[in-house]
Design a protein around this motif. Structure first.
Motif, PDB file in Angstrom:
ATOM      1  N   PRO A 277      18.708   4.863   6.366  1.00 19.44           N
ATOM      2  CA  PRO A 277      18.179   5.370   5.151  1.00 19.44           C
ATOM      3  C   PRO A 277      16.923   4.608   4.525  1.00 19.44           C
ATOM      4  CG  PRO A 277      20.261   4.304   4.994  1.00 19.44           C
ATOM      5  CD  PRO A 277      19.875   4.383   6.361  1.00 19.44           C
ATOM      6  N   ALA A 278      16.405   5.080   3.531  1.00 20.41           N
ATOM      7  CA  ALA A 278      15.277   4.572   2.832  1.00 20.41           C
ATOM      8  C   ALA A 278      15.708   3.357   2.344  1.00 20.41           C
ATOM      9  CB  ALA A 278      14.636   5.445   1.911  1.00 20.41           C
ATOM     10  N   ALA A 279      16.806   3.090   1.742  1.00 19.24           N
ATOM     11  CA  ALA A 279      17.267   1.976   1.021  1.00 19.24           C
ATOM     12  C   ALA A 279      17.170   0.805   2.028  1.00 19.24           C
ATOM     13  CB  ALA A 279      18.718   2.142   0.482  1.00 19.24           C
ATOM     14  N   ALA A 280      17.643   0.819   3.246  1.00 16.68           N
ATOM     15  CA  ALA A 280      17.513  -0.098   4.214  1.00 16.68           C
ATOM     16  C   ALA A 280      16.536  -1.070   4.114  1.00 16.68           C
ATOM     17  CB  ALA A 280      17.872   0.366   5.679  1.00 16.68           C
ATOM     18  N   ASN A 281      15.369  -0.349   3.776  1.00 22.82           N
ATOM     19  CA  ASN A 281      14.084  -1.055   4.054  1.00 22.82           C
ATOM     20  C   ASN A 281      13.303  -1.237   2.778  1.00 22.82           C
ATOM     21  OD1 ASN A 281      13.469  -2.439   6.823  1.00 22.82           O
ATOM     22  ND2 ASN A 281      14.211  -0.300   7.194  1.00 22.82           N
ATOM     23  N   ALA A 282      14.100  -0.817   1.577  1.00 24.08           N
ATOM     24  CA  ALA A 282      13.312  -0.408   0.382  1.00 24.08           C
ATOM     25  C   ALA A 282      12.691  -1.706  -0.176  1.00 24.08           C
ATOM     26  CB  ALA A 282      14.151   0.217  -0.725  1.00 24.08           C
ATOM     27  N   HIS A 283      13.290  -2.847  -0.075  1.00 22.22           N
ATOM     28  CA  HIS A 283      12.800  -4.397  -0.424  1.00 22.22           C
ATOM     29  C   HIS A 283      11.495  -4.799   0.254  1.00 22.22           C
ATOM     30  CE1 HIS A 283      15.143  -5.428   2.874  1.00 22.22           C
ATOM     31  NE2 HIS A 283      14.713  -6.326   2.980  1.00 22.22           N
ATOM     32  N   ARG A 284      11.339  -3.959   1.316  1.00 21.54           N
ATOM     33  CA  ARG A 284       9.968  -4.534   1.965  1.00 21.54           C
ATOM     34  C   ARG A 284       8.869  -3.839   1.516  1.00 21.54           C
ATOM     35  NH1 ARG A 284      11.479  -8.858   4.537  1.00 21.54           N
ATOM     36  NH2 ARG A 284      12.988  -8.720   6.093  1.00 21.54           N
ATOM     37  N   PHE A 285       9.163  -2.706   0.870  1.00 21.53           N
ATOM     38  CA  PHE A 285       7.762  -2.014   0.164  1.00 21.53           C
ATOM     39  C   PHE A 285       7.683  -1.915  -1.290  1.00 21.53           C
ATOM     40  CE2 PHE A 285       9.191  -0.158   4.311  1.00 21.53           C
ATOM     41  CZ  PHE A 285       8.018   0.149   4.772  1.00 21.53           C
ATOM     42  N   THR A 286       6.693  -2.678  -1.962  1.00 20.17           N
ATOM     43  CA  THR A 286       6.646  -2.741  -3.181  1.00 20.17           C
ATOM     44  C   THR A 286       5.645  -1.762  -3.946  1.00 20.17           C
ATOM     45  OG1 THR A 286       4.849  -4.466  -2.833  1.00 20.17           O
ATOM     46  CG2 THR A 286       7.227  -5.125  -3.043  1.00 20.17           C
TER      47      THR A 286
ATOM     48  N   VAL B 170       0.722  -1.200  -0.058  1.00 25.61           N
ATOM     49  CA  VAL B 170       0.009   0.002  -0.103  1.00 25.61           C
ATOM     50  C   VAL B 170       0.743   1.349  -0.196  1.00 25.61           C
ATOM     51  CG1 VAL B 170      -1.919  -1.357   1.146  1.00 25.61           C
ATOM     52  CG2 VAL B 170      -0.145   0.187   2.546  1.00 25.61           C
ATOM     53  N   PRO B 171       0.416   2.341  -0.684  1.00 24.81           N
ATOM     54  CA  PRO B 171       1.228   3.715  -0.454  1.00 24.81           C
ATOM     55  C   PRO B 171       1.472   4.030   1.041  1.00 24.81           C
ATOM     56  CG  PRO B 171      -0.758   3.933  -1.905  1.00 24.81           C
ATOM     57  CD  PRO B 171      -0.901   2.440  -1.111  1.00 24.81           C
ATOM     58  N   THR B 172       2.832   4.202   1.295  1.00 31.24           N
ATOM     59  CA  THR B 172       3.479   4.574   2.460  1.00 31.24           C
ATOM     60  C   THR B 172       4.312   5.550   2.720  1.00 31.24           C
ATOM     61  OG1 THR B 172       3.713   1.972   2.799  1.00 31.24           O
ATOM     62  CG2 THR B 172       4.958   3.105   4.378  1.00 31.24           C
ATOM     63  N   ILE B 173       4.273   6.321   3.934  1.00 32.54           N
ATOM     64  CA  ILE B 173       5.027   7.260   4.391  1.00 32.54           C
ATOM     65  C   ILE B 173       5.763   6.653   5.449  1.00 32.54           C
ATOM     66  CG2 ILE B 173       5.660   9.684   5.146  1.00 32.54           C
ATOM     67  CD1 ILE B 173       3.295  10.470   3.307  1.00 32.54           C
ATOM     68  N   SER B 174       7.121   6.555   5.483  1.00 33.70           N
ATOM     69  CA  SER B 174       7.656   6.112   6.698  1.00 33.70           C
ATOM     70  C   SER B 174       8.698   7.084   7.366  1.00 33.70           C
ATOM     71  CB  SER B 174       8.649   4.939   6.489  1.00 33.70           C
ATOM     72  OG  SER B 174       9.593   5.078   5.312  1.00 33.70           O
ATOM     73  N   PHE B 175       8.945   7.116   8.515  1.00 37.10           N
ATOM     74  CA  PHE B 175       9.691   8.018   9.316  1.00 37.10           C
ATOM     75  C   PHE B 175      10.711   7.284   9.944  1.00 37.10           C
ATOM     76  CE2 PHE B 175       5.774  10.712   9.224  1.00 37.10           C
ATOM     77  CZ  PHE B 175       6.191  11.971   8.818  1.00 37.10           C
ATOM     78  N   ASP B 176      11.674   8.114  10.242  1.00 40.27           N
ATOM     79  CA  ASP B 176      12.624   7.989  11.444  1.00 40.27           C
ATOM     80  C   ASP B 176      12.901   9.253  12.188  1.00 40.27           C
ATOM     81  OD1 ASP B 176      13.564   5.148  11.670  1.00 40.27           O
ATOM     82  OD2 ASP B 176      14.285   5.342   9.922  1.00 40.27           O
ATOM     83  N   GLY B 177      13.374   9.023  13.411  1.00 42.71           N
ATOM     84  CA  GLY B 177      13.833  10.382  14.065  1.00 42.71           C
ATOM     85  C   GLY B 177      15.293  10.005  14.445  1.00 42.71           C
TER      86      GLY B 177
END
Length: 302
Positions: free
Chosen positions: A260-269, A243-250
């Motif tokens: 960074p976004a690339a660390a979990n990119a494969h989890r979001f299709t 599903v469309p996702t906006i993820s955050f880290d503080g």
């Protein structure tokens, strides 16, 4: 000046629970469920909820099992805190409220519940806002050591593995939880009143049992609730989130180091944006409410 309160005066029978919810906004608006974490409560959204209601959203902020006014319907139901029951509780609440689809948003335990529903039942999720990205536990790898720095961050989890930890949480849950707040959000200058407003939710009679089970189950140390075994097996496959996702880290998060976004990119299709908020700790919706609310609204307006 008295702090604002979110009144959880709506009770909803959903699955094995009677769920206490704060509800605000127009009943015919786009639905948003805001899910809190451990050891926090619905007041993590004390600023976010009115922002979303003012924008026309139907906002539901439930207490998780073991917190506040949410109670088990049957004394025999296991007081599980595993990820499968959190996701199943959220799906049951959607059903009970006759909400076919909603934006699901959360962090910590609540973010995990939202990720479970987004991953396993994407037809129920218009969009996902998640702190710490892909927030599903990989229990099969739970005993693989992390870096010494990251292991140190998890001291409280290892404490809860022992009966000494259960006794510590039972003996003085406020002092232990306040210490976690301070460690996890080192730049957030919360005061006594802000903590106590949330800490009242920890007086729940099932709080200790649910918390201890959660932190033992995620390491494979105790069995789960048989009623959600099939859900847990699906999570074990580490399904992608579509599903469309906006993820955050503080960057000041004392539990999970930012990535960074690339660390979990494969989890979001599906479509996904990852945002890093400088100086923000673990309780991101309460520390950066405008950024969190704006992310929800972006998904609604997409």
């Amino acid at each position: 000046m008295a702090l604002p309160l979110l009144n959880a005066d709506t009770r909803v029978r959903a699955g094995v629970l009677e769920v206490a919810c704060h509800m605000t906004g127009p009943a015919d608006g786009p639905a948003v469920l805001l899910m809190h974490g451990f050891p926090y409560d619905i007041h993590s959204y004390v600023d976010v909820a009115p922002m979303l209601a003012a924008a026309g959203c139907r906002v539901v902020v439930p207490y998780l099992r073991g917190y506040g006014g949410t109670h088990f319907l049957d004394a025999a139901t296991p007081r599980s805190g595993e990820q499968a029951v959190l996701g199943d509780d959220l799906r049951a609440l959607l059903d009970a409220l006759s909400i076919e689809r909603a934006v699901l948003a959360g962090y910590d335990w609540g973010g995990r519940a939202a990720c479970v529903v987004a991953a396993l039942w994407p037809e129920r999720c218009t969009g996902l806002v998640t702190v710490n990205s892909y927030n599903l536990q990989h229990i099969a790898r739970a005993m693989v050591p992390d870096t010494p720095e990251n292991e140190q961050r998890l001291w409280y989890q290892y404490l809860f593995h022992s009966e000494r930890g259960r006794a510590a949480l039972t003996q003085d849950r406020r002092a232990l939880c306040r210490r976690l707040w301070a460690l996890w959000s080192p730049t957030w200058a919360f005061d006594d009143a802000t903590f106590e407003r949330s800490a009242a939710a920890f007086d729940h009679p099932d709080f200790v049992d649910v918390v201890i089970h959660s932190y033992r189950h995620r390491f494979g140390l105790v069995p789960g609730d048989p009623a959600v075994a099939a859900v847990e097996r699906r999570i074990a496959a580490q399904p992608p989130i579509t599903v469309p996702t906006i993820s955050f880290d503080g960057t000041a998060d004392g539990v999970r180091p930012w990535e960074p976004a690339a660390a979990n990119a494969h989890r979001f299709t599906g479509l996904r944006q990852h945002r890093v908020l400088p100086g923000i700790g673990h309780n991101l919706p309460q520390e950066a409410p405008r950024a969190f609310a704006d992310a929800v609204l972006e998904l609604i307006r997409r």
